[in-house]
Design an enzyme around this catalytic site. Sequence first.
Site, PDB file in Angstrom:
ATOM      1  N   ARG A 148       0.818  -1.223   0.000  1.00 61.06           N
ATOM      2  CA  ARG A 148       0.000   0.000   0.000  1.00 61.06           C
ATOM      3  C   ARG A 148       0.855   1.279   0.000  1.00 61.06           C
ATOM      4  O   ARG A 148       0.504   2.276   0.610  1.00 61.06           O
ATOM      5  CB  ARG A 148      -0.963   0.061   1.186  1.00 61.06           C
ATOM      6  N   SER A 156     -10.649   0.367   3.258  1.00 63.52           N
ATOM      7  CA  SER A 156      -9.992   0.059   4.536  1.00 63.52           C
ATOM      8  C   SER A 156      -9.424   1.340   5.124  1.00 63.52           C
ATOM      9  O   SER A 156      -8.703   2.070   4.441  1.00 63.52           O
ATOM     10  CB  SER A 156      -8.848  -0.930   4.323  1.00 63.52           C
ATOM     11  N   GLU A 193      -4.693   4.157   6.107  1.00 60.34           N
ATOM     12  CA  GLU A 193      -4.414   3.895   4.689  1.00 60.34           C
ATOM     13  C   GLU A 193      -4.717   5.118   3.819  1.00 60.34           C
ATOM     14  O   GLU A 193      -3.954   5.422   2.909  1.00 60.34           O
ATOM     15  CB  GLU A 193      -5.220   2.684   4.202  1.00 60.34           C
TER      16      GLU A 193
HETATM   17  C1  LIG Z   1     -15.327   1.006  -1.114  1.00 66.30           C
HETATM   18  C2  LIG Z   1     -13.833   1.119  -1.320  1.00 66.30           C
HETATM   19  C3  LIG Z   1     -13.059  -0.011  -1.519  1.00 66.30           C
HETATM   20  C4  LIG Z   1     -11.675   0.077  -1.717  1.00 66.30           C
HETATM   21  N1  LIG Z   1     -10.967  -1.069  -1.906  1.00 66.30           N
HETATM   22  C5  LIG Z   1      -9.614  -0.989  -2.101  1.00 66.30           C
HETATM   23  C6  LIG Z   1      -8.848  -2.187  -2.302  1.00 66.30           C
HETATM   24  O1  LIG Z   1      -9.376  -3.289  -2.322  1.00 66.30           O
HETATM   25  N2  LIG Z   1      -7.520  -2.051  -2.471  1.00 66.30           N
HETATM   26  C7  LIG Z   1      -6.896  -0.839  -2.474  1.00 66.30           C
HETATM   27  O2  LIG Z   1      -5.671  -0.803  -2.651  1.00 66.30           O
HETATM   28  N3  LIG Z   1      -7.605   0.308  -2.308  1.00 66.30           N
HETATM   29  C8  LIG Z   1      -8.934   0.257  -2.112  1.00 66.30           C
HETATM   30  N4  LIG Z   1      -9.664   1.404  -1.907  1.00 66.30           N
HETATM   31  C9  LIG Z   1      -8.969   2.704  -1.870  1.00 66.30           C
HETATM   32  C10 LIG Z   1      -9.006   3.473  -3.213  1.00 66.30           C
HETATM   33  O3  LIG Z   1     -10.071   3.061  -4.000  1.00 66.30           O
HETATM   34  C11 LIG Z   1      -7.715   3.354  -4.012  1.00 66.30           C
HETATM   35  O4  LIG Z   1      -6.627   3.808  -3.268  1.00 66.30           O
HETATM   36  C12 LIG Z   1      -7.793   4.152  -5.327  1.00 66.30           C
HETATM   37  O5  LIG Z   1      -6.661   3.873  -6.131  1.00 66.30           O
HETATM   38  C13 LIG Z   1      -7.866   5.652  -5.111  1.00 66.30           C
HETATM   39  O6  LIG Z   1      -8.149   6.227  -6.368  1.00 66.30           O
HETATM   40  P1  LIG Z   1      -8.795   7.658  -6.497  1.00 66.30           P
HETATM   41  O7  LIG Z   1      -8.752   8.016  -7.952  1.00 66.30           O
HETATM   42  O8  LIG Z   1     -10.127   7.688  -5.867  1.00 66.30           O
HETATM   43  O9  LIG Z   1      -7.751   8.554  -5.698  1.00 66.30           O
HETATM   44  P2  LIG Z   1      -8.059   9.805  -4.769  1.00 66.30           P
HETATM   45  O10 LIG Z   1      -8.734   9.349  -3.534  1.00 66.30           O
HETATM   46  O11 LIG Z   1      -8.709  10.879  -5.542  1.00 66.30           O
HETATM   47  O12 LIG Z   1      -6.564  10.250  -4.388  1.00 66.30           O
HETATM   48  C14 LIG Z   1      -5.760   9.429  -3.566  1.00 66.30           C
HETATM   49  C15 LIG Z   1      -4.338  10.018  -3.538  1.00 66.30           C
HETATM   50  O13 LIG Z   1      -3.752   9.898  -4.830  1.00 66.30           O
HETATM   51  C16 LIG Z   1      -3.402  11.186  -5.329  1.00 66.30           C
HETATM   52  N5  LIG Z   1      -3.670  11.157  -6.777  1.00 66.30           N
HETATM   53  C17 LIG Z   1      -4.810  10.822  -7.397  1.00 66.30           C
HETATM   54  N6  LIG Z   1      -4.634  10.861  -8.732  1.00 66.30           N
HETATM   55  C18 LIG Z   1      -3.352  11.257  -8.944  1.00 66.30           C
HETATM   56  C19 LIG Z   1      -2.569  11.503 -10.113  1.00 66.30           C
HETATM   57  N7  LIG Z   1      -3.062  11.363 -11.344  1.00 66.30           N
HETATM   58  N8  LIG Z   1      -1.266  11.890  -9.946  1.00 66.30           N
HETATM   59  C20 LIG Z   1      -0.755  12.063  -8.700  1.00 66.30           C
HETATM   60  N9  LIG Z   1      -1.449  11.843  -7.572  1.00 66.30           N
HETATM   61  C21 LIG Z   1      -2.736  11.447  -7.705  1.00 66.30           C
HETATM   62  C22 LIG Z   1      -4.281  12.167  -4.591  1.00 66.30           C
HETATM   63  O14 LIG Z   1      -3.719  13.465  -4.569  1.00 66.30           O
HETATM   64  C23 LIG Z   1      -4.307  11.523  -3.212  1.00 66.30           C
HETATM   65  O15 LIG Z   1      -3.102  11.810  -2.544  1.00 66.30           O
HETATM   66  C24 LIG Z   1     -11.051   1.342  -1.708  1.00 66.30           C
HETATM   67  C25 LIG Z   1     -11.831   2.500  -1.502  1.00 66.30           C
HETATM   68  C26 LIG Z   1     -13.207   2.379  -1.311  1.00 66.30           C
HETATM   69  C27 LIG Z   1     -14.025   3.613  -1.113  1.00 66.30           C
END
Ligand SMILES: Cc1cc2nc3c(=O)[nH]c(=O)nc-3n(C[C@H](O)[C@H](O)[C@H](O)COP(=O)(O)OP(=O)(O)OC[C@H]3O[C@@H](n4cnc5c(N)ncnc54)[C@H](O)[C@@H]3O)c2cc1C
Length: 342
Positions: A156, A235, A334
């Site tokens: 992670r 998580s 996380e």
């Molecule tokens: C219901 C649920 C289930 C989930 N299950 C999992 C799982 O099974 N495994 C897991 O690993 N994660 C899981 N997650 C967490 C999450 O979905 C992941 O971490 C996902 O990759 C985040 O993507 P996002 O586009 O929503 O990022 P955001 O939440 O918008 O951003 C997260 C971080 O990444 C940065 N960021 C986003 N895009 C960029 C970019 N293009 N360049 C630089 N920085 C950037 C943001 O600034 C921030 O710091 C879950 C979340 C939820 C709500």
Amino acid sequence: MRLADYTTVHLGGPARRFVRAVTEEDLTEAVRAADSGGEPLLVLGGGSNLVVADRGFDGTVVQVATAGVRRGPEPGLVTVAAGEDWDAVVAGTVAAGLSGLECLSGIPGKAGATPIQNVGAYGQEVADTITAVRTYDRVTKEIDIFPNDRCGFGYRTSVFKRDDARRHIVLSVTFRLAEQSAARPLRYAELASALGVAPGDQVASTEVRSAVIELRRRKGMVIDSADPDTRSVGSFFVNPVLDGAALAAVEAAAGIPVPRFDAGDGLVKVPAAWLIERAGFGKGYSLGDGARISSKHTLALVNSGSATTEGLMALARRIRDGVRDVFGVSLTPEPVLIGVAL
Ligand SMILES: Cc1cc2nc3c(=O)[nH]c(=O)nc-3n(C[C@H](O)[C@H](O)[C@H](O)COP(=O)(O)OP(=O)(O)OC[C@H]3O[C@@H](n4cnc5c(N)ncnc54)[C@H](O)[C@@H]3O)c2cc1C
């Protein structure tokens, strides 16, 4: 606008400025403009791993909405724009007879965020298949391409997540997938059992995708507007990685065998959910406001509708302190915390 409208936990106050970037040029230009104006910057994907303060973000939020999925030039290579919806990317690769991402089905967010915390589930993580992450470097103002071995992937985490200055903006990610309809050998016992096979067996990627989504739904881990248990960041805590002495202390406190997974170098990973439950925080636990532990999954903290970010963080602190008091283990969050701290 409130950032609550852009986060899956539906929390977060207003942003001073909000820019939606639909092309790479828009994206780099918006970042450059914020940087040259000395303005704080928050890059927003799907908001599924973000906890934003109730007072909001006093700076520019750039929402990544770039599009494009390209195959080639070599067989199995797929390059995805940062703003593509992650689950649509996984669905597309599975439908195209490519394997390597099937266990990562049903995870919300955008493709560009997947390298940030090395997204993983059910025995796969993006570090297994990423060959390159193309970024915009906010210091040199140039494009910088990270091959897999420069990404510093860990459980992670990555160089991108460890960098507090958030120097690199992900523009696109390239994956090397296998051109076969069979999924990679299954590593995760719960998934293998759901498919009626043994760990190490291979079944069709399409079947793996369906089974993963079904397992995730039961845990509230697939976003569903009709299910309040899915108003979360997934998580909230990472599974702690313990050395022999820390594990012995947990075992002594628990008085029963402690579940664990090998984490290499003599270390073990212990499920945070197990520690939280044994420390007395069961499903549905709440401090009395709108923030509570999911009724389906102990590791997810949810906004049942009326929560505030402060309430969610107070709940997280209570759980962290309780686990530390009972087991001597400090849980770490996380999600990325914006304007708040644990
Ligand atoms: C219901 C649920 C289930 C989930 N299950 C999992 C799982 O099974 N495994 C897991 O690993 N994660 C899981 N997650 C967490 C999450 O979905 C992941 O971490 C996902 O990759 C985040 O993507 P996002 O586009 O929503 O990022 P955001 O939440 O918008 O951003 C997260 C971080 O990444 C940065 N960021 C986003 N895009 C960029 C970019 N293009 N360049 C630089 N920085 C950037 C943001 O600034 C921030 O710091 C879950 C979340 C939820 C709500």
